[in-house]
Motif scaffolding. Structure first.
Motif, PDB file in Angstrom:
ATOM      1  N   THR A 103       0.846  -1.119  -0.089  1.00  0.00           N
ATOM      2  CA  THR A 103       0.138  -0.150   0.026  1.00  0.00           C
ATOM      3  C   THR A 103       1.022   1.242  -0.133  1.00  0.00           C
ATOM      4  O   THR A 103       0.478   2.219  -0.311  1.00  0.00           O
ATOM      5  CB  THR A 103      -0.844  -0.082   1.242  1.00  0.00           C
ATOM      6  N   GLY A 126       2.719   4.180  -1.057  1.00  0.00           N
ATOM      7  CA  GLY A 126       2.837   4.794  -2.437  1.00  0.00           C
ATOM      8  C   GLY A 126       1.674   4.772  -3.217  1.00  0.00           C
ATOM      9  O   GLY A 126       1.359   5.381  -4.266  1.00  0.00           O
ATOM     10  N   LEU A 127       0.412   4.022  -2.834  1.00  0.00           N
ATOM     11  CA  LEU A 127      -0.639   3.860  -3.443  1.00  0.00           C
ATOM     12  C   LEU A 127      -1.342   5.320  -3.162  1.00  0.00           C
ATOM     13  O   LEU A 127      -1.438   5.881  -2.127  1.00  0.00           O
ATOM     14  CB  LEU A 127      -1.675   2.897  -3.127  1.00  0.00           C
ATOM     15  N   THR A 128      -1.842   5.768  -4.268  1.00  0.00           N
ATOM     16  CA  THR A 128      -2.846   6.952  -4.303  1.00  0.00           C
ATOM     17  C   THR A 128      -4.246   6.944  -3.687  1.00  0.00           C
ATOM     18  O   THR A 128      -4.744   5.663  -3.591  1.00  0.00           O
ATOM     19  CB  THR A 128      -3.041   7.540  -5.783  1.00  0.00           C
ATOM     20  N   VAL A 129      -4.732   8.018  -3.223  1.00  0.00           N
ATOM     21  CA  VAL A 129      -6.044   7.744  -2.740  1.00  0.00           C
ATOM     22  C   VAL A 129      -6.995   7.483  -3.941  1.00  0.00           C
ATOM     23  O   VAL A 129      -7.794   6.553  -3.389  1.00  0.00           O
ATOM     24  CB  VAL A 129      -6.631   9.479  -2.256  1.00  0.00           C
ATOM     25  N   GLU A 130      -6.712   7.710  -5.056  1.00  0.00           N
ATOM     26  CA  GLU A 130      -7.679   6.996  -6.161  1.00  0.00           C
ATOM     27  C   GLU A 130      -7.609   5.635  -6.166  1.00  0.00           C
ATOM     28  O   GLU A 130      -8.454   4.855  -6.467  1.00  0.00           O
ATOM     29  CB  GLU A 130      -7.389   7.838  -7.465  1.00  0.00           C
ATOM     30  N   GLN A 131      -6.231   5.164  -6.196  1.00  0.00           N
ATOM     31  CA  GLN A 131      -6.146   3.699  -6.321  1.00  0.00           C
ATOM     32  C   GLN A 131      -6.845   3.097  -5.282  1.00  0.00           C
ATOM     33  O   GLN A 131      -7.476   1.911  -5.306  1.00  0.00           O
ATOM     34  CB  GLN A 131      -4.543   3.377  -6.398  1.00  0.00           C
ATOM     35  N   HIS A 183       0.503   2.899   6.158  1.00  0.00           N
ATOM     36  CA  HIS A 183       0.417   3.812   4.602  1.00  0.00           C
ATOM     37  C   HIS A 183      -0.829   3.976   4.164  1.00  0.00           C
ATOM     38  O   HIS A 183      -1.296   5.217   3.689  1.00  0.00           O
ATOM     39  CB  HIS A 183       1.364   2.618   3.659  1.00  0.00           C
ATOM     40  N   ALA A 215      -2.720   7.838   4.052  1.00  0.00           N
ATOM     41  CA  ALA A 215      -3.143   7.980   2.518  1.00  0.00           C
ATOM     42  C   ALA A 215      -4.644   8.496   2.521  1.00  0.00           C
ATOM     43  O   ALA A 215      -4.905   9.496   1.920  1.00  0.00           O
ATOM     44  CB  ALA A 215      -2.883   7.190   1.486  1.00  0.00           C
TER      45      ALA A 215
END
Ligand code: ASP
Length: 319
Positions: free
Chosen positions: A17, A19-24, A182, A186
């Motif tokens: 998780t 580095g995952l964006t809020v969108e992802q 993470h 995020a």
């Protein structure tokens, strides 16, 4: 028949998780929400991954995660193949890379891997053509666990934003804690607290955005979510605390301690629970426990991940 789902994940693999964006993250959570309903159907199957092959390569023990990925793949109509540590040629001296490259030669679409070494999933992702999902690599990450945890929190609290979440136990060896820190950060959690004996709080954990406590009581005060973790004996060398009874006395969740949290706080655990050690059985089975809901949501979240990485279509169509 439900409308077609057209979503993208924007990444080929799910390794963590971090580095995952809020969108992802939100894409997986929203899609998981839609897949939840399939478990209620008389025929729990949609054709979205028909003709695709998912290999579950589990080289470390697992009950929930392995079963959950297998059920998720089957509910999407993929062909699921399970390989466990004891039954694989790794016990004959084959390296992980060789095993994976041989499996890759059989053209799977997704390889779900659990391994005792941190970085194992990332290594495979560099070497094979299939999409790789990390189902737990050593003490590093367990992204689908964090996603199903966020899904459960969101269902109960309506949001992640602004919440205080307390994670308690063996933080040093917990991939669940790391992946949750993470994801929760995020998604806008106000505070992620980690609590445990000083010897089980890793150096640098605050750099990930968590607030560390070496006592449970202050970490529980006013919290919205309590997440209890098991002592990861298989990853520990030497005694990190005097004994189980002593640990339980200071870090076990009982009714008296839970009363410090918000009155509507929920109690979570990724399993397997060591009853009476980190969690009082009356709480594990009590009204504030959402532990079995985490398991149920795990299938839907893993369906969402396999759908996104396996190239699914028509997610809601009934077969
Ligand atoms: N099932 C979780 C994991 O695989 C938690 C645990 O084993 O304690 O990390």
């Amino acid at each position: 028949m439900t409308p077609q789902i057209k979503v993208g994940f924007g990444a080929r693999h799910l390794l963590g998780t971090e580095g995952l964006t809020v969108e992802q993250l939100t894409t997986v959570l929203d899609l998981g929400e839609r897949f939840l309903e399939i478990a209620e159907r008389p025929i729990k199957k949609v054709p979205t991954l028909r003709g695709k092959t998912v290999i579950n390569l589990f080289l470390e023990p697992s009950t929930r995660t392995r079963t959950s990925f297998e059920i998720a793949a089957k509910r999407l109509s993929a062909d699921a193949v399970n390989i466990s540590g004891a039954a694989s040629s790794t016990t004959k001296g084959e390296t992980l890379i060789d095993t994976a490259r041989n499996l890759d030669a059989m053209a799977p679409d997704v390889v779900v891997v659990r391994h005792a070494q941190a970085g194992a999933a990332a290594l495979l992702a560099q070497r094979i053509r299939a999409a790789v999902v990390n189902a737990g690599d050593g003490a590093h990450e367990h992204p689908t666990q964090a996603l199903l945890d966020c899904s459960t929190i969101r269902a109960h609290k309506g949001r992640i934003e602004g919440l205080v979440v307390t994670i308690c136990g063996d933080i040093a060896h917990s991939r669940v804690a790391r992946s949750n820190i993470h994801a929760l950060r995020a998604l806008g959690a106000a505070e992620v607290r980690v609590a445990g004996p000083r010897t089980l709080l890793p150096v640098g954990i605050e750099a990930l955005g968590a607030k560390a406590f070496d006592r449970l009581e202050p970490a529980l005060e006013g919290t919205d979510v309590v997440m209890m973790l098991r002592i990861q004996k298989e990853r520990q060398q030497g005694g990190r605390f005097p004994n189980t009874r002593e640990y339980s006395r200071y870090f076990g969740l009982n009714e008296r301690r839970l009363a410090l949290a918000k009155p509507d706080a929920i109690v979570m655990h990724p399993g397997p629970i060591n009853r009476g050690v980190e969690l009082d059985p009356t709480i594990a089975d009590g009204p504030r426990s959402v532990i079995l809901e985490q398991v149920a949501r795990g299938v839907a979240i893993r369906m969402a991940v396999l759908y996104l990485l396996g190239g699914g279509t028509d997610a809601g169509e009934q077969q």
